[in-house]
Design a protein around this motif. Structure first.
Motif, PDB file in Angstrom:
ATOM      1  N   GLU A  44      17.171 -26.024  57.079  1.00  0.00           N
ATOM      2  CA  GLU A  44      16.451 -27.179  56.532  1.00  0.00           C
ATOM      3  C   GLU A  44      17.359 -28.387  56.319  1.00  0.00           C
ATOM      4  O   GLU A  44      16.879 -29.520  56.203  1.00  0.00           O
ATOM      5  N   ASN A  45      18.670 -28.156  56.283  1.00  0.00           N
ATOM      6  CA  ASN A  45      19.631 -29.251  56.180  1.00  0.00           C
ATOM      7  C   ASN A  45      20.121 -29.725  57.546  1.00  0.00           C
ATOM      8  O   ASN A  45      20.948 -30.634  57.635  1.00  0.00           O
ATOM      9  N   GLY A  46      19.623 -29.084  58.609  1.00  0.00           N
ATOM     10  CA  GLY A  46      20.001 -29.498  59.963  1.00  0.00           C
ATOM     11  C   GLY A  46      20.875 -28.508  60.702  1.00  0.00           C
ATOM     12  O   GLY A  46      21.284 -28.772  61.839  1.00  0.00           O
ATOM     13  N   GLY A  47      21.179 -27.374  60.090  1.00  0.00           N
ATOM     14  CA  GLY A  47      21.973 -26.362  60.769  1.00  0.00           C
ATOM     15  C   GLY A  47      21.195 -25.717  61.904  1.00  0.00           C
ATOM     16  O   GLY A  47      19.975 -25.548  61.811  1.00  0.00           O
ATOM     17  N   ILE A  48      21.897 -25.382  62.986  1.00  0.00           N
ATOM     18  CA  ILE A  48      21.259 -24.775  64.152  1.00  0.00           C
ATOM     19  C   ILE A  48      22.047 -23.528  64.559  1.00  0.00           C
ATOM     20  O   ILE A  48      23.243 -23.614  64.849  1.00  0.00           O
ATOM     21  N   TYR A  49      21.380 -22.390  64.562  1.00  0.00           N
ATOM     22  CA  TYR A  49      22.023 -21.183  65.069  1.00  0.00           C
ATOM     23  C   TYR A  49      22.253 -21.339  66.578  1.00  0.00           C
ATOM     24  O   TYR A  49      21.429 -21.942  67.281  1.00  0.00           O
ATOM     25  N   SER A  50      23.350 -20.781  67.059  1.00  0.00           N
ATOM     26  CA  SER A  50      23.682 -20.937  68.476  1.00  0.00           C
ATOM     27  C   SER A  50      22.565 -20.413  69.380  1.00  0.00           C
ATOM     28  O   SER A  50      22.308 -20.971  70.453  1.00  0.00           O
ATOM     29  N   ARG A  51      21.900 -19.347  68.932  1.00  0.00           N
ATOM     30  CA  ARG A  51      20.839 -18.761  69.763  1.00  0.00           C
ATOM     31  C   ARG A  51      19.647 -19.706  69.934  1.00  0.00           C
ATOM     32  O   ARG A  51      18.835 -19.519  70.844  1.00  0.00           O
ATOM     33  N   ASN A  52      19.524 -20.717  69.060  1.00  0.00           N
ATOM     34  CA  ASN A  52      18.398 -21.644  69.131  1.00  0.00           C
ATOM     35  C   ASN A  52      18.746 -22.943  69.847  1.00  0.00           C
ATOM     36  O   ASN A  52      17.905 -23.845  69.926  1.00  0.00           O
ATOM     37  N   ARG A  53      19.947 -23.042  70.377  1.00  0.00           N
ATOM     38  CA  ARG A  53      20.348 -24.259  71.070  1.00  0.00           C
ATOM     39  C   ARG A  53      19.918 -24.213  72.529  1.00  0.00           C
ATOM     40  O   ARG A  53      19.787 -23.129  73.115  1.00  0.00           O
ATOM     41  N   PRO A  54      19.725 -25.364  73.151  1.00  0.00           N
ATOM     42  CA  PRO A  54      19.386 -25.382  74.580  1.00  0.00           C
ATOM     43  C   PRO A  54      20.501 -24.721  75.391  1.00  0.00           C
ATOM     44  O   PRO A  54      21.669 -24.734  74.977  1.00  0.00           O
ATOM     45  N   PRO A  55      20.170 -24.140  76.535  1.00  0.00           N
ATOM     46  CA  PRO A  55      21.156 -23.394  77.326  1.00  0.00           C
ATOM     47  C   PRO A  55      22.432 -24.162  77.647  1.00  0.00           C
ATOM     48  O   PRO A  55      23.529 -23.601  77.548  1.00  0.00           O
ATOM     49  N   LEU A  56      22.320 -25.416  78.016  1.00  0.00           N
ATOM     50  CA  LEU A  56      23.520 -26.176  78.371  1.00  0.00           C
ATOM     51  C   LEU A  56      24.417 -26.400  77.155  1.00  0.00           C
ATOM     52  O   LEU A  56      25.644 -26.298  77.251  1.00  0.00           O
ATOM     53  N   ARG A  57      23.804 -26.693  76.027  1.00  0.00           N
ATOM     54  CA  ARG A  57      24.609 -26.887  74.827  1.00  0.00           C
ATOM     55  C   ARG A  57      25.228 -25.559  74.379  1.00  0.00           C
ATOM     56  O   ARG A  57      26.362 -25.524  73.929  1.00  0.00           O
ATOM     57  N   ARG A  58      24.468 -24.489  74.514  1.00  0.00           N
ATOM     58  CA  ARG A  58      25.001 -23.181  74.146  1.00  0.00           C
ATOM     59  C   ARG A  58      26.183 -22.807  75.043  1.00  0.00           C
ATOM     60  O   ARG A  58      27.178 -22.251  74.589  1.00  0.00           O
ATOM     61  N   ALA A  59      26.089 -23.135  76.329  1.00  0.00           N
ATOM     62  CA  ALA A  59      27.183 -22.843  77.258  1.00  0.00           C
ATOM     63  C   ALA A  59      28.435 -23.614  76.864  1.00  0.00           C
ATOM     64  O   ALA A  59      29.553 -23.081  76.897  1.00  0.00           O
ATOM     65  N   TYR A  60      28.248 -24.884  76.485  1.00  0.00           N
ATOM     66  CA  TYR A  60      29.414 -25.674  76.067  1.00  0.00           C
ATOM     67  C   TYR A  60      29.988 -25.115  74.773  1.00  0.00           C
ATOM     68  O   TYR A  60      31.220 -25.027  74.603  1.00  0.00           O
ATOM     69  N   TRP A  61      29.111 -24.747  73.836  1.00  0.00           N
ATOM     70  CA  TRP A  61      29.537 -24.147  72.570  1.00  0.00           C
ATOM     71  C   TRP A  61      30.416 -22.927  72.824  1.00  0.00           C
ATOM     72  O   TRP A  61      31.463 -22.755  72.196  1.00  0.00           O
ATOM     73  N   PHE A  62      30.006 -22.103  73.776  1.00  0.00           N
ATOM     74  CA  PHE A  62      30.738 -20.888  74.110  1.00  0.00           C
ATOM     75  C   PHE A  62      32.104 -21.219  74.708  1.00  0.00           C
ATOM     76  O   PHE A  62      33.126 -20.619  74.347  1.00  0.00           O
ATOM     77  N   THR A  63      32.141 -22.204  75.599  1.00  0.00           N
ATOM     78  CA  THR A  63      33.411 -22.621  76.214  1.00  0.00           C
ATOM     79  C   THR A  63      34.353 -23.192  75.165  1.00  0.00           C
ATOM     80  O   THR A  63      35.549 -22.873  75.138  1.00  0.00           O
ATOM     81  N   ASP A  64      33.816 -24.033  74.293  1.00  0.00           N
ATOM     82  CA  ASP A  64      34.638 -24.657  73.265  1.00  0.00           C
ATOM     83  C   ASP A  64      35.168 -23.614  72.283  1.00  0.00           C
ATOM     84  O   ASP A  64      36.310 -23.702  71.812  1.00  0.00           O
ATOM     85  N   LEU A  65      34.344 -22.617  71.973  1.00  0.00           N
ATOM     86  CA  LEU A  65      34.777 -21.536  71.091  1.00  0.00           C
ATOM     87  C   LEU A  65      35.976 -20.818  71.693  1.00  0.00           C
ATOM     88  O   LEU A  65      36.957 -20.519  70.991  1.00  0.00           O
TER      89      LEU A  65
END
Length: 200
Positions: A44-65
């Motif tokens: 409710e404060n704007g947090g987004i679980y990785s599983r709920n992110r669009p595929p391209l953003r999730r892929a970048y999240w994974f690479t950056d991690l």
């Protein structure tokens, strides 16, 4: 005067794991007290679980991690994670350890390393007991205490503090009302603790 850092994190956050040693080293260097708050992402404060992110953003999240894990010298194990059970009971043990005055940080680090570094099932009671014991804590009494009202009350309190303070993602750090989100914000936290002006 000793500075206090309110530390908002969850064992399910790989970013909290990746940044843990750097954060604790920073806090030690500043002789700061860490007050832990084990919470979920606050959507409710704007947090987004990785599983709920669009595929391209999730892929970048994974690479950056993976980049940050390499930079921090941390091992990540992603194989076999789909079989792991709910880790909430392990988080409760960390809260319980803090409330009892035990070494909650050693326990949190041990759980992080097991869960993210080796993909161990820290949701399983026998695995939790082994890790807790190896961390130097009494697993039997801590498990019993973790199921009590004090831990439940502390979790609710931490979540309310986080909501009111505008916390959304994990890890987050607050010093006298100043919020820093993400382990990549640690240089800013360091400067803030030094008394430097960060915003003109």
């Amino acid at each position: 005067m000793t500075q206090k850092i309110d530390y908002f994190f969850g064992l399910g956050s790989p970013w909290a794991y990746v940044g843990l040693d750097a954060f604790t080293a920073l806090a030690t260097a500043h002789l700061a007290d860490i007050v832990p708050h084990v919470i979920p992402v606050i959507e409710e404060n704007g947090g987004i679980y990785s599983r709920n992110r669009p595929p391209l953003r999730r892929a970048y999240w994974f690479t950056d991690l993976k980049r940050w894990a390499n930079r921090r010298g941390v091992t990540l194990e992603f194989a076999g994670r789909e079989a792991l059970s709910d880790i909430a009971p392990a988080g409760d043990l960390v809260v319980a350890a803090w409330l009892r005055g035990d070494d909650w940080l050693a326990l949190a680090r041990a759980f992080h390393q097991a869960f993210w570094g080796r993909a161990e099932d820290i949701g399983a009671a026998d695995v939790r007991a082994r890790i807790t014991t190896e961390a130097g804590l009494d697993s039997v009494s801590l498990e019993a205490f973790a199921k009590g009202p004090e831990v439940a009350a502390r979790k609710a309190e931490s979540l309310e503090i986080a909501r009111k303070a505008g916390v959304f993602g994990l890890p987050s750090y607050i010093v006298v009302g100043e919020l820093f989100w993400g382990q990549d914000s640690l240089p800013f936290l360091d400067s803030h603790l030094k008394g430097e002006k960060l915003i003109a």
